[in-house]
Design an enzyme around this catalytic site. Structure first.
Site, PDB file in Angstrom:
ATOM      1  CB  THR A  15     -89.914 -20.132  13.080  1.00 41.39           C
ATOM      2  OG1 THR A  15     -91.253 -19.658  13.244  1.00 41.39           O
ATOM      3  CG2 THR A  15     -89.613 -20.242  11.595  1.00 41.39           C
ATOM      4  CB  THR A  89     -90.177 -14.546  16.166  1.00 35.56           C
ATOM      5  OG1 THR A  89     -91.181 -15.021  15.259  1.00 35.56           O
ATOM      6  CG2 THR A  89     -88.812 -15.054  15.724  1.00 35.56           C
TER       7      THR A  89
END
Length: 310
Positions: A15, A89
């Site tokens: 991300t 993540t």
């Protein structure tokens, strides 16, 4: 004048490197160099390394091994003072633990990433990256094991888990203290198959049998409570033990030490008698990485039990 330390920044996607495209979906598009350009002047010299550009949900064990190998190369470079890994993540806890297990850390090794894309109004990537670079530039952090800098926290790799899908402060640790001593397991995990099987009320052994038939050499049970299942699962574990397939019991509960104390035909006590090993602290994702590493290193049964005991 004191020369600023050189920090290698290994970009893998995630991300932190993503922006929204025309379709509205976010995909990794920024390079490590792009991300470093967003930072104010750092207290270190920075070397971007473009390793891959993937969402961490799509990573394989081979990809994680490739990241670990890239970290090793930077650790072996005498010019490098510390390493930062930019990572998605979804699987950060897995790759961070693999690096922690495989490598001798003579320099700080810091993972970081972001919850919000680079074009989000609350983009958290630059702040996390700046914090990771500060940690990597301090030689004292080499003694703390692999670390994760995220959401204002610094957490150890051992026991790490993602606790929120939409908050900037996304990670927690299952341990109150970092575990520095650990088995060193340098063998590559490429080609090792360890599956995670979810346990739920009323489940049967279908998925365990399917994993064994597919060639899994290890299975992690995401069990209930403190590591409990039912009699059908215990029977399947007993069969796995007879076939030489290692079974580790973790829990879907995010924190707390697992103790194999329950009986009743499907409790943790029964699983232990059937040959299963309880992961006292590591949750399913990290238990899979540790078991894969132990199997790759041809560890003894006693070594596997000891590795999961803390």
């Amino acid at each position: 004048m004191t020369t600023k330390p050189l920090v290698a920044v290994i970009a893998t996607g995630g991300t932190i490197a993503s922006k929204h495209g025309a379709s509205g979906a976010s995909i990794p598009t920024l390079t490590g160099e792009d991300l470093l350009a967003l930072l104010p002047q750092a207290d270190a010299r920075l070397r971007p390394i473009e390793l891959m550009s993937k969402d961490s949900a799509s990573l394989t064990l081979s990809d994680m091994q490739r990241i670990s190998d890239a970290v090793k190369a930077e650790l072996n470079d005498p010019d490098v003072g510390g390493i930062v890994i930019l990572h998605g993540t979804d699987a950060m806890e897995e790759t961070a633990l693999l690096v922690h297990l495989q490598l001798m850390r003579r320099k700080p090794v810091i993972f970081t990433g972001a919850q919000f894309t680079a074009d989000h109004p609350d983009a958290d990537g630059p702040t996390n990256l700046a914090a990771a670079i500060r940690l990597a530039a301090d030689p004292a952090n080499a003694q703390r094991g692999v670390l994760v800098a995220f959401g204002g926290r610094t957490l150890p790799a051992w026991g790490l888990f993602k606790h929120s899908s939409d908050e900037a402060d996304a990670f927690r640790s299952a341990r109150t203290l970092p575990r520095i001593e650990h088995p060193r397991l340098p063998a590559p995990v490429d080609g090792i198959r360890v599956d995670i099987v979810a346990i739920y009320p009323g489940c049967d052994a279908t998925h365990i049998r399917a994993s064994v038939d597919a060639g899994a050499c290890g299975i992690v049970l995401a069990a209930l409570g403190s590591g409990n299942t039912n009699p059908d699962i215990v029977d399947a574990v007993r069969d796995c033990t007879a076939r030489g397939v290692s079974v580790v019991v973790s829990s879907r509960v995010p924190v707390g030490v697992l103790k194999p104390s329950y009986g009743g035909g499907g409790g943790g006590h029964d699983l232990a008698k059937a040959g299963a090993i309880h992961s006292h602290v590591l949750r399913p994702a990290q238990a899979r990485i540790l078991l894969s590493s132990l199997i790759a290193s041809q560890s003894s049964a006693e070594s596997i039990v000891h590795a999961f005991s803390d």
